[in-house]
Design an enzyme around this catalytic site. Sequence first.
Site, PDB file in Angstrom:
ATOM      1  N   ASP A 196       7.103 -10.915 -37.279  1.00 50.17           N
ATOM      2  CA  ASP A 196       7.536 -10.797 -35.879  1.00 50.17           C
ATOM      3  C   ASP A 196       9.054 -10.957 -35.855  1.00 50.17           C
ATOM      4  OD1 ASP A 196       7.575 -10.854 -32.936  1.00 50.17           O
ATOM      5  OD2 ASP A 196       5.427 -11.223 -33.137  1.00 50.17           O
ATOM      6  N   HIS A 269       8.713  -5.689 -32.342  1.00 54.08           N
ATOM      7  CA  HIS A 269       8.669  -7.055 -32.888  1.00 54.08           C
ATOM      8  C   HIS A 269       9.167  -7.080 -34.329  1.00 54.08           C
ATOM      9  CE1 HIS A 269       6.832  -9.272 -29.572  1.00 54.08           C
ATOM     10  NE2 HIS A 269       6.033  -8.252 -29.356  1.00 54.08           N
ATOM     11  N   ASP A 332       2.198  -3.620 -30.236  1.00 50.65           N
ATOM     12  CA  ASP A 332       2.406  -4.160 -28.893  1.00 50.65           C
ATOM     13  C   ASP A 332       3.885  -4.194 -28.545  1.00 50.65           C
ATOM     14  OD1 ASP A 332       2.592  -6.120 -30.993  1.00 50.65           O
ATOM     15  OD2 ASP A 332       2.936  -7.617 -29.438  1.00 50.65           O
ATOM     16  N   GLU A 333       4.146  -4.215 -27.257  1.00 52.82           N
ATOM     17  CA  GLU A 333       5.472  -4.495 -26.710  1.00 52.82           C
ATOM     18  C   GLU A 333       6.601  -3.830 -27.505  1.00 52.82           C
ATOM     19  OE1 GLU A 333       4.335  -8.831 -24.797  1.00 52.82           O
ATOM     20  OE2 GLU A 333       5.095  -8.809 -26.849  1.00 52.82           O
ATOM     21  N   PHE A 424      -5.001 -19.155 -26.676  1.00 50.81           N
ATOM     22  CA  PHE A 424      -5.004 -20.607 -26.873  1.00 50.81           C
ATOM     23  C   PHE A 424      -3.592 -21.190 -26.888  1.00 50.81           C
ATOM     24  CE2 PHE A 424      -9.448 -20.829 -29.146  1.00 50.81           C
ATOM     25  CZ  PHE A 424     -10.050 -20.425 -27.969  1.00 50.81           C
ATOM     26  N   TRP A 474      -0.661 -17.904 -30.510  1.00 52.08           N
ATOM     27  CA  TRP A 474       0.768 -17.578 -30.611  1.00 52.08           C
ATOM     28  C   TRP A 474       1.527 -18.897 -30.675  1.00 52.08           C
ATOM     29  CZ3 TRP A 474       1.383 -12.656 -31.613  1.00 52.08           C
ATOM     30  CH2 TRP A 474       0.492 -11.727 -31.098  1.00 52.08           C
ATOM     31  N   THR A 475       2.552 -18.968 -31.518  1.00 50.57           N
ATOM     32  CA  THR A 475       3.103 -20.307 -31.783  1.00 50.57           C
ATOM     33  C   THR A 475       4.565 -20.492 -31.370  1.00 50.57           C
ATOM     34  OG1 THR A 475       3.592 -19.652 -34.059  1.00 50.57           O
ATOM     35  CG2 THR A 475       1.484 -20.761 -33.671  1.00 50.57           C
TER      36      THR A 475
HETATM   37  C1  TNX Z   1       2.394 -11.335 -25.992  1.00 52.80           C
HETATM   38  S1  TNX Z   1      -0.181 -10.420 -27.042  1.00 52.80           S
HETATM   39  C2  TNX Z   1       2.553 -10.986 -27.324  1.00 52.80           C
HETATM   40  C3  TNX Z   1       3.093 -11.972 -28.263  1.00 52.80           C
HETATM   41  C4  TNX Z   1       3.460 -13.262 -27.591  1.00 52.80           C
HETATM   42  C5  TNX Z   1       2.388 -13.631 -26.600  1.00 52.80           C
HETATM   43  C6  TNX Z   1       2.592 -14.956 -25.956  1.00 52.80           C
HETATM   44  C7  TNX Z   1       0.740  -9.553 -27.831  1.00 52.80           C
HETATM   45  C8  TNX Z   1       0.082  -8.478 -28.490  1.00 52.80           C
HETATM   46  N1  TNX Z   1       2.064  -9.814 -27.849  1.00 52.80           N
HETATM   47  O1  TNX Z   1       4.200 -11.424 -28.937  1.00 52.80           O
HETATM   48  O2  TNX Z   1       3.571 -14.256 -28.573  1.00 52.80           O
HETATM   49  O3  TNX Z   1       2.348 -12.641 -25.599  1.00 52.80           O
HETATM   50  O4  TNX Z   1       1.461 -15.347 -25.212  1.00 52.80           O
END
Ligand code: TNX
Length: 533
Positions: A196, A269, A332-333, A424, A474-475
């Site tokens: 990440d 990411h 994602d994102e 969580f 997620w930490t």
């Molecule tokens: C979204 S869920 C993200 C993570 C973050 C998380 C925090 C996802 C696929 N991407 O990069 O850590 O929210 O809740």
Amino acid sequence: MALCKFTAAFTLSFLSLSLHAAELSLIPWPDSVQENSEQFQLNKDARISYTDANAREPAEMLASYLRPATGYQLPVSEGTTGDILIDTIEDATLGEEGYTLEVNKEQVRIAAPTAAGLFYGGQTLRQLLPTEIYADHPQVVQWLAPGVQIRDQPQFSWRGQHLDVSRHFKPADWVKKFIDQLAQHKLNTMHWHLTDDQGWRVEIKAYPKLSEISAWRHETLIGHRSEKPRSFDGTPHGGYYTQDEIRDIVEYARKRHVTIVPEIEIPGHSIAALAAYPELGCTGGPYEVMTTWGISKEIYCAGNPDTFTFWKTVLDEVCELFPSKYIHTGGDEAPKDRWEQCPKCQQLITDLSLGDEHALQVHVTLEMEQHLLKKGRRLIGWDEIFEDGLSQTAAVMWWHKNKGKAIAEAGNGLVVAHSGSLYFDKYQFRDKTSQPLAIGGYVPIEKVYALNPIPEGLSTEDASHVLGAQAQLWTEYIPTTEHAEYMLFPRLCALAEITWLAPERKNFQQFSKRLAPHLQRLEHAGIHYAELD
Ligand code: TNX
């Protein structure tokens, strides 16, 4: 009077039977349980037998689970006469992971067609014994197990827990403790979020700077990202797993029937990787391993052929390390700002007549999938990969929006990982002041338990595309292993039950009763769980 006495005695024995049933604090609750009035006592001369080569490893694993707390030798050998018998049988109706468990005063017999089933029978046996069985040193206890006849198999084949080690690195030994907990809860998948923006955690021989540069950040944000002004701890943070460590962990997980699904984030990411290889980004950098949380605009340059070489080479090494059917490529994102401005990305969009940047991401996903398919693997990604043009052979992890039903209806394998019920990293109690800082939101254990992995309104036919469910850890706000355990437990116990037991058989009240003694098991195993209100 006599009649009255009889009634009272009858009621009492009925009561004690049903109390006894409640005392069988099995989590997840099995498919079918019948009790008998006998008891099995494990004593110091007990022996474990297995019937064939398939049953040997589960027998040895069971012995290694029972030895520390009992202090008994529990020799393991081939045969049928042991006090505990691990028996391979032919019974297609038990599926890939089902088992039967019979306990009477003479013998314990665990029978299953697969090593996984035999292993799970062993996990149930551990839960029938006094909770001290989870301790790592000898306990003075009578090792009695109630007489039962259990026939059991899971509802879903993907029973997962995700672990983000990028935002905060977790040592290899603790990862093993985590895997042990998955196994004892009959969870069979660990989704390992290895890359990440804030750190790259897997050694890749072809790209050594990923360990030298991408694995380290010079400091970390203090407090929540919404707090202003921002302050930083000034302390370097990082770490990575060598390939030898990864192989060791994968083998540790295999013995416990946990499949590790590694995740390499593509195309977003990715700043940590770009910090080491800036030529793979659209702007060329310079980039720094991120010290804050949130979504960065930086992204790999999809118009640069070297980026594809990088991705494929990384995936080649990852496939060598992880034998899992699925490889997770994130997705994602991934903001499209850089791609919109990047001449190379725009050129590729034109050359391939893709139309726009979203189609460019689909193109990247399809290329990665083709590469994995050639190696006999399947691609899985976050639900952003579910766009027009995604192939049916890719599986999708549904984490946000209302996409689950559409994914399954499109015929893609679906893993329910929804942020509303299965994140969580969110608070687990209403009163935030009683808990350490979390990302926000509220996911109490009741909410986890209430989730049905089959999205509402899905036809029975399309429900077959639902692989199962998993929770995410997620930490960003979870720096230590104790804190990670606090966020995981006891919510993970609810996750175990909703992925194992048929949705119509769930009962939160009954689960809560079983949870109280179950927490003692966690206590003996040295887990820092959250105390329930
Ligand atoms: C979204 S869920 C993200 C993570 C973050 C998380 C925090 C996802 C696929 N991407 O990069 O850590 O929210 O809740």
